[in-house]
Write an enzyme that holds these catalytic residues in place. Structure first.
Site, PDB file in Angstrom:
ATOM      1  N   ASP A  12       0.876  -1.164   0.000  1.00 21.96           N
ATOM      2  CA  ASP A  12       0.000   0.000   0.000  1.00 21.96           C
ATOM      3  C   ASP A  12       0.925   1.229   0.000  1.00 21.96           C
ATOM      4  O   ASP A  12       2.119   1.106   0.331  1.00 21.96           O
ATOM      5  CB  ASP A  12      -0.856  -0.052   1.270  1.00 21.96           C
ATOM      6  CG  ASP A  12      -1.741   1.159   1.426  1.00 21.96           C
ATOM      7  OD1 ASP A  12      -2.382   1.550   0.438  1.00 21.96           O
ATOM      8  OD2 ASP A  12      -1.788   1.712   2.542  1.00 21.96           O
ATOM      9  N   LEU A  13       0.420   2.394  -0.357  1.00 23.09           N
ATOM     10  CA  LEU A  13       1.298   3.578  -0.409  1.00 23.09           C
ATOM     11  C   LEU A  13       1.119   4.469   0.818  1.00 23.09           C
ATOM     12  O   LEU A  13       2.009   4.584   1.657  1.00 23.09           O
ATOM     13  CB  LEU A  13       1.026   4.365  -1.698  1.00 23.09           C
ATOM     14  CG  LEU A  13       1.910   5.598  -1.906  1.00 23.09           C
ATOM     15  CD1 LEU A  13       3.363   5.220  -2.104  1.00 23.09           C
ATOM     16  CD2 LEU A  13       1.415   6.397  -3.119  1.00 23.09           C
ATOM     17  N   ASP A  14      -0.084   5.069   0.910  1.00 26.05           N
ATOM     18  CA  ASP A  14      -0.323   6.029   1.984  1.00 26.05           C
ATOM     19  C   ASP A  14      -0.392   5.302   3.333  1.00 26.05           C
ATOM     20  O   ASP A  14      -1.260   4.454   3.523  1.00 26.05           O
ATOM     21  CB  ASP A  14      -1.629   6.779   1.710  1.00 26.05           C
ATOM     22  CG  ASP A  14      -1.961   7.745   2.822  1.00 26.05           C
ATOM     23  OD1 ASP A  14      -1.036   8.165   3.535  1.00 26.05           O
ATOM     24  OD2 ASP A  14      -3.145   8.079   2.979  1.00 26.05           O
ATOM     25  N   THR A  20       0.797  10.442   3.619  1.00 23.54           N
ATOM     26  CA  THR A  20       0.059  11.564   3.039  1.00 23.54           C
ATOM     27  C   THR A  20      -1.299  11.738   3.721  1.00 23.54           C
ATOM     28  O   THR A  20      -2.077  12.604   3.323  1.00 23.54           O
ATOM     29  CB  THR A  20      -0.141  11.353   1.521  1.00 23.54           C
ATOM     30  OG1 THR A  20      -0.569  10.017   1.309  1.00 23.54           O
ATOM     31  CG2 THR A  20       1.134  11.603   0.750  1.00 23.54           C
ATOM     32  N   LYS A  48      -9.299   6.089   5.558  1.00 23.33           N
ATOM     33  CA  LYS A  48      -8.006   5.521   5.148  1.00 23.33           C
ATOM     34  C   LYS A  48      -8.208   4.319   4.233  1.00 23.33           C
ATOM     35  O   LYS A  48      -8.940   3.387   4.577  1.00 23.33           O
ATOM     36  CB  LYS A  48      -7.181   5.139   6.378  1.00 23.33           C
ATOM     37  CG  LYS A  48      -6.659   6.363   7.100  1.00 23.33           C
ATOM     38  CD  LYS A  48      -5.607   6.014   8.117  1.00 23.33           C
ATOM     39  CE  LYS A  48      -5.023   7.321   8.675  1.00 23.33           C
ATOM     40  NZ  LYS A  48      -4.167   7.073   9.827  1.00 23.33           N
ATOM     41  N   ARG A  52     -11.641   8.128  -3.321  1.00 23.24           N
ATOM     42  CA  ARG A  52     -12.035   9.530  -3.208  1.00 23.24           C
ATOM     43  C   ARG A  52     -13.554   9.694  -3.173  1.00 23.24           C
ATOM     44  O   ARG A  52     -14.098  10.368  -2.285  1.00 23.24           O
ATOM     45  CB  ARG A  52     -11.450  10.305  -4.403  1.00 23.24           C
ATOM     46  CG  ARG A  52     -11.426  11.790  -4.204  1.00 23.24           C
ATOM     47  CD  ARG A  52     -10.827  12.468  -5.426  1.00 23.24           C
ATOM     48  NE  ARG A  52      -9.520  11.934  -5.782  1.00 23.24           N
ATOM     49  CZ  ARG A  52      -8.939  12.093  -6.974  1.00 23.24           C
ATOM     50  NH1 ARG A  52      -9.548  12.791  -7.914  1.00 23.24           N
ATOM     51  NH2 ARG A  52      -7.749  11.582  -7.223  1.00 23.24           N
ATOM     52  N   SER A 119      -2.184   0.964  -4.455  1.00 22.40           N
ATOM     53  CA  SER A 119      -2.766   2.081  -3.708  1.00 22.40           C
ATOM     54  C   SER A 119      -4.127   2.452  -4.266  1.00 22.40           C
ATOM     55  O   SER A 119      -4.338   2.409  -5.481  1.00 22.40           O
ATOM     56  CB  SER A 119      -1.835   3.297  -3.812  1.00 22.40           C
ATOM     57  OG  SER A 119      -2.473   4.448  -3.320  1.00 22.40           O
ATOM     58  N   ALA A 120      -5.026   2.865  -3.380  1.00 19.82           N
ATOM     59  CA  ALA A 120      -6.347   3.344  -3.803  1.00 19.82           C
ATOM     60  C   ALA A 120      -6.256   4.751  -4.387  1.00 19.82           C
ATOM     61  O   ALA A 120      -7.241   5.287  -4.885  1.00 19.82           O
ATOM     62  CB  ALA A 120      -7.296   3.342  -2.608  1.00 19.82           C
ATOM     63  N   LYS A 150     -10.757  -1.646  -2.676  1.00 25.32           N
ATOM     64  CA  LYS A 150     -10.570  -2.289  -1.378  1.00 25.32           C
ATOM     65  C   LYS A 150     -11.845  -2.056  -0.559  1.00 25.32           C
ATOM     66  O   LYS A 150     -12.402  -0.956  -0.651  1.00 25.32           O
ATOM     67  CB  LYS A 150      -9.374  -1.671  -0.622  1.00 25.32           C
ATOM     68  CG  LYS A 150      -8.040  -1.752  -1.360  1.00 25.32           C
ATOM     69  CD  LYS A 150      -6.980  -0.909  -0.638  1.00 25.32           C
ATOM     70  CE  LYS A 150      -5.708  -0.794  -1.464  1.00 25.32           C
ATOM     71  NZ  LYS A 150      -4.672   0.047  -0.860  1.00 25.32           N
ATOM     72  N   GLU A 174      -0.249  -3.284   4.522  1.00 26.15           N
ATOM     73  CA  GLU A 174      -1.312  -2.276   4.587  1.00 26.15           C
ATOM     74  C   GLU A 174      -1.375  -1.596   5.949  1.00 26.15           C
ATOM     75  O   GLU A 174      -1.000  -2.197   6.959  1.00 26.15           O
ATOM     76  CB  GLU A 174      -2.676  -2.962   4.370  1.00 26.15           C
ATOM     77  CG  GLU A 174      -3.203  -2.909   2.957  1.00 26.15           C
ATOM     78  CD  GLU A 174      -3.761  -1.553   2.555  1.00 26.15           C
ATOM     79  OE1 GLU A 174      -3.853  -0.663   3.433  1.00 26.15           O
ATOM     80  OE2 GLU A 174      -4.090  -1.377   1.380  1.00 26.15           O
ATOM     81  N   ASP A 175      -1.917  -0.370   5.978  1.00 23.09           N
ATOM     82  CA  ASP A 175      -2.136   0.319   7.258  1.00 23.09           C
ATOM     83  C   ASP A 175      -3.620   0.500   7.553  1.00 23.09           C
ATOM     84  O   ASP A 175      -3.969   1.031   8.591  1.00 23.09           O
ATOM     85  CB  ASP A 175      -1.472   1.707   7.238  1.00 23.09           C
ATOM     86  CG  ASP A 175      -2.203   2.669   6.313  1.00 23.09           C
ATOM     87  OD1 ASP A 175      -2.513   2.256   5.163  1.00 23.09           O
ATOM     88  OD2 ASP A 175      -2.495   3.788   6.731  1.00 23.09           O
TER      89      ASP A 175
HETATM   90  P1  B16 Z   1      -6.873   9.895  -4.149  1.00 23.81           P
HETATM   91  P2  B16 Z   1      -3.698   4.146  -0.041  1.00 23.81           P
HETATM   92  C1  B16 Z   1      -5.640   5.971  -0.208  1.00 23.81           C
HETATM   93  O1  B16 Z   1      -4.282   5.635  -0.377  1.00 23.81           O
HETATM   94  C2  B16 Z   1      -5.801   6.837   1.018  1.00 23.81           C
HETATM   95  O2  B16 Z   1      -5.503   6.089   2.186  1.00 23.81           O
HETATM   96  C3  B16 Z   1      -7.216   7.348   1.115  1.00 23.81           C
HETATM   97  O3  B16 Z   1      -7.357   8.190   2.233  1.00 23.81           O
HETATM   98  C4  B16 Z   1      -7.562   8.096  -0.177  1.00 23.81           C
HETATM   99  O4  B16 Z   1      -8.913   8.561  -0.148  1.00 23.81           O
HETATM  100  C5  B16 Z   1      -7.367   7.156  -1.371  1.00 23.81           C
HETATM  101  O5  B16 Z   1      -6.019   6.720  -1.376  1.00 23.81           O
HETATM  102  C6  B16 Z   1      -7.696   7.825  -2.689  1.00 23.81           C
HETATM  103  O6  B16 Z   1      -6.753   8.842  -2.926  1.00 23.81           O
HETATM  104  O7  B16 Z   1      -7.979  10.846  -3.799  1.00 23.81           O
HETATM  105  O8  B16 Z   1      -5.500  10.522  -4.161  1.00 23.81           O
HETATM  106  O9  B16 Z   1      -7.169   9.106  -5.405  1.00 23.81           O
HETATM  107  O10 B16 Z   1      -3.695   4.039   1.456  1.00 23.81           O
HETATM  108  O11 B16 Z   1      -4.586   3.110  -0.708  1.00 23.81           O
HETATM  109  O12 B16 Z   1      -2.311   4.212  -0.639  1.00 23.81           O
HETATM  110 MG    MG Z   2      -2.971   3.142   3.285  1.00 18.15          MG
END
Ligand code: B16
Ligand code: MG
Length: 230
Positions: A12-14, A20, A48, A52, A119-120, A150, A174-175
């Site tokens: 996972d990224l964030d 972030t 998390k 979006r 990552s999402a 996810k 993952e977190d």
């Molecule tokens: P974006 P991850 C996720 O990243 C975030 O945890 C989540 O808070 C965010 O809404 C989602 O990405 C979408 O991000 O708006 O930049 O497309 O934890 O899956 O790396």
């Molecule tokens: Mg994450």
């Protein structure tokens, strides 16, 4: 003893590679407050790993505004949030990589273990570039092309397929609870970074990324395999 039978690690990224979450929090809070919805850090935890548009729906629901906006207006609200988020992440540098991640990525590379980002976030490729770690990854999943978000397993399964690995040979990290659920649904070993209260479904839970090492996850992987075959 052979160091590891792990063929691939899917990150996972964030919250795992960089944090972030604070920028997502600021951008969502500003948007929510502008339309008259209270927004705090406790509620932010629910977002998390969530996409979006799903995040926006959850915020509108908790403010009793789920019916107030048309689909087009919702897209405009999500775009507004993303514009602020993109401005906030503009200053990300390699100094924002979470502790231990660079060493761990190097260790995986040294042992020929494949890596991917699942990552999402649609901003994931831009963030990876800013962190200057693109060369460490064999694949970055394009979340826009993934059928189900996810906690569905799709993004982890697609990542494994691109790495030429069977899910049973992969470890996912993952977190977020939704992310751990997705890894388990993909039948991979799940490493959770954070609290057992949220990540209880993970096969290995670590307090922080500094604890990640090939030795640590290889031992857990062996136990995971033994448990599966028992
Ligand atoms: P974006 P991850 C996720 O990243 C975030 O945890 C989540 O808070 C965010 O809404 C989602 O990405 C979408 O991000 O708006 O930049 O497309 O934890 O899956 O790396
Ligand atoms: Mg994450």
């Amino acid at each position: 003893m052979e160091k590891s039978k792990i063929k691939a690690v899917v990150f996972d990224l964030d919250g795992v590679v960089t944090d972030t979450a604070e920028f997502h929090y600021i951008a969502w809070k500003n948007l929510a407050n502008r339309i008259g919805i209270d927004f705090d850090r406790t509620f932010n935890e629910n977002l998390k790993g969530i996409s979006r548009m799903e995040s926006l729906e959850l915020i509108l629901e908790q403010g009793d505004m789920a019916e107030r906006f048309s689909p087009a207006e919702k897209v405009a609200l999500a775009t507004e949030k993303n514009d602020e988020y993109v401005a906030l992440i503009n200053d990300i540098t390699p100094a924002d990589i979470l502790p231990g991640i660079l060493d761990f990525l190097q260790e995986l590379k040294d042992h020929g273990i494949k890596t991917a980002i699942a990552s999402a976030s649609k901003n994931a490729p831009a963030i990876v570039e800013k962190l200057e770690i693109r060369h460490f990854f064999d694949y970055i999943a394009d979340v826009g092309a993934i059928p189900n978000p996810k906690p569905a397993p799709d993004i982890f399964l697609v990542s494994a397929a691109h790495l030429g690995a069977h899910p049973s040979e992969c470890v996912g990290i993952e977190d977020a609870a939704a992310g751990v659920e997705a890894i388990k649904a993909a039948h991979m070993m799940a490493v959770g970074i954070g609290e057992v209260e949220q990540l209880g479904g993970a096969d290995l839970i670590l307090d922080g990324t500094a604890e990640l090492s090939l030795n640590e996850i290889s031992n857990a992987f062996l136990e995971f395999k033994n448990g599966e075959s028992a």
